[in-house]
Design an enzyme around this catalytic site. Structure first.
Site, PDB file in Angstrom:
ATOM      1  N   HIS A 246      -5.295  -7.693 -16.992  1.00 32.27           N
ATOM      2  CA  HIS A 246      -4.812  -6.992 -18.182  1.00 32.27           C
ATOM      3  C   HIS A 246      -3.338  -7.246 -18.453  1.00 32.27           C
ATOM      4  O   HIS A 246      -2.934  -7.470 -19.593  1.00 32.27           O
ATOM      5  CB  HIS A 246      -5.097  -5.498 -18.042  1.00 32.27           C
TER       6      HIS A 246
ATOM      7  N   GLU B   7      -1.972 -12.134   1.856  1.00 31.28           N
ATOM      8  CA  GLU B   7      -2.817 -11.328   0.976  1.00 31.28           C
ATOM      9  C   GLU B   7      -3.942 -10.609   1.724  1.00 31.28           C
ATOM     10  O   GLU B   7      -4.073 -10.704   2.943  1.00 31.28           O
ATOM     11  CB  GLU B   7      -3.398 -12.198  -0.148  1.00 31.28           C
TER      12      GLU B   7
END
Length: 486
Positions: free
Chosen positions: A189, A279
């Site tokens: 987004h 990560e």
């Protein structure tokens, strides 16, 4: 149940239940806070709160592992549940149901308060004073490209027309006191909104919020539909509007009870190297990529501010608890909207968001007459792999509800005995692939496409378990329990 409207009341509540580890000795400003936090994940200790960090002003604090597994074995998901205003003893599936249910309720929009009422603006830094060097931003891992200024903060941006305000989490690396560089993925987004600003040829205004109400951090890290405002969704979870205040230098509203707010603009070009970063898959990062620069213009903060951090890696950290639950809730929502009788969905923490379990009730064949398990498996894949959130999940397992999907020992047993070595799976070729999942090869990452799979482990006939619960008469079991542990 209680909703915590700021980070400090949440920390106090955790402390009262013995889930805070106070670190009063001075820790270095480089690796020590992150290393302590990482070990706290791996041994499931209380969340560390660092009261004294070398190189920064007295009173500036760090808070690690804000939504990891609790040190309380009787309520392992307490930090996540309490963040969302749920009872600390809530189970994982109960949290997922609450996240999914809130998407079908009317949103409660935030309410704006005056600057004098906003704790986040107790101290206002402009110009040269608005400098990241004054804050305790450690290296997350020793192979990272720099200090990561955002691992658990909320980035607030909005479209140029003002119709969509997005609150999200994305990793952001400190470059120097006045610049950061953030990972902007076009499909996410924040990437969609940044692209609109680039098309206008204007830098995107942003606010990076550290230490808001815990629900804000949690919701910022989970998927909800595009063009929906996270602030309204958080209000629904809280049962009350989120108090916000207008940013000092931008036309953006920010959470009024936040610890720290960084304001500025994002460049229209990918003009700075970001990464590497260790990560959620559990490996130290390699390589970097060109990403947009976040210019720092104004900083506001509370007195004695607390900077929260998530140090991602091997299980179990916030990626494997909160984010995984958010992805599972997203999957559950779409599958039920497709009128499939799903009991629950679950992502085992130890799968590092690479597995999704879709749990079917015992009577699913009665509720879907004439549908075979093969057809159901195919349909589940067709629904899921069209959704944005499933770009992260390469493997889905459709399972019966005769075991606890949140118990890893039971998950391993069930999958080991029910996954067919060759058949009973639906393979979906040429699906979207990004670099974060660890299981693809370089050619697939470059192409952005790879295979995903849904395994059909559903039993045609349910077998009784050779277990205490199912292997003995009820009266024998009760007599043993009544006399245990003689």
């Amino acid at each position: 149940m209680k909703y915590y409207g700021d980070l400090r009341s949440f920390i106090t509540a955790l402390d009262e239940m013995g889930d805070i580890m106070h670190v009063h000795r001075e820790v270095d400003g480089d690796f020590e806070p992150s290393a302590i936090t990482r070990r706290s994940y791996e041994i499931q200790s209380p969340a560390p709160l660092f009261h004294k960090v070398a190189g920064v002003a007295p009173g500036f604090r760090l808070f690690g592992a804000p939504a990891a597994l609790s040190s309380r074995s009787d309520m392992p998901y307490a930090r996540v549940a309490m963040s969302l205003g749920l009872a600390p003893e809530s189970t994982g599936p109960e949290i997922i149901e609450a996240l999914s249910a809130a998407r079908f309720k009317p949103g409660i929009p935030p309410v704006r308060v005056e600057s004098a009422q906003a704790e986040c603006q107790q101290n206002i830094l402009r110009g040269a004073e608005a400098n990241l060097d004054r804050f305790p931003i450690p290296f997350a891992h020793d192979k990272d490209g720099g200090r990561y200024a955002n691992t658990w903060g909320t980035l607030i941006v909005k479209t140029p027309d003002g119709k969509w305000v997005n609150w999200s989490i994305a990793r952001v690396m400190k470059v120097d006191g006045k610049r950061m560089v953030g990972l902007i993925v076009p499909s996410q987004h924040i990437g969609q909104i940044w692209t609109q600003w680039v098309a206008r040829g204007e830098p995107m205004p942003y606010a990076l919020v550290q230490g808001p109400a815990p629900a804000i951090s949690c919701v910022s890290g989970i998927p909800i539909p595009a063009n929906a405002d996270e602030a309204d969704y958080i209000g629904t979870l809280a049962g009350e509007p989120v108090p916000v205040v207008k940013a000092i230098s931008l036309d953006l509203d920010v959470p009024a009870t936040a610890e720290i707010v960084i304001e500025g603009h994002v460049s229209i070009e990918r003009d700075c190297q970001e990464g590497p970063y260790g990560e959620y898959g559990g490996y130290l990062g390699e390589g970097s990529s060109a990403q947009p620069t976040f210019h720092v213009e104004t900083i506001t903060h509370r007195h004695d501010p607390i900077w929260p951090m998530s140090i991602t890696g091997r299980p179990t950290d916030e990626s494997h608890t909160l984010w995984a639950m958010g992805l599972a809730a997203d999957a559950l929502t779409y599958l039920r909207e497709a009128e499939l009788p799903i009991k629950t969905t679950w992502i085992p923490e130890d799968s590092t968001v690479h597995w999704l379990l879709v749990v079917m009730p015992e009577n699913w064949r009665e509720r879907l007459p004439g549908v075979s398990s093969e057809a159901l498996t195919q349909r589940i894949g067709e629904v899921l792999f069209k959704t944005d959130a499933m770009v992260f999940i390469p493997k889905v397992y459709v399972v019966d509800d005769d075991f606890d999907p949140t118990n890893l020992r039971e998950v391993v047993w069930a999958l080991s005995t029910r996954v067919h070595p060759v058949g009973r799976r639906a393979v979906f070729e040429d699906q979207r692939v990004i670099r974060l999942p660890q299981c693809y090869d370089e050619a697939e990452y470059v192409a952005g496409k790879g295979a995903k799979v849904v395994f059909d482990t559903l039993q045609t006939k349910r077998h009784l378990h050779a277990s205490f619960a199912q292997g003995y008469p009820e009266d024998v079991r009760q007599r043993i329990l009544d006399n245990w542990p003689e």
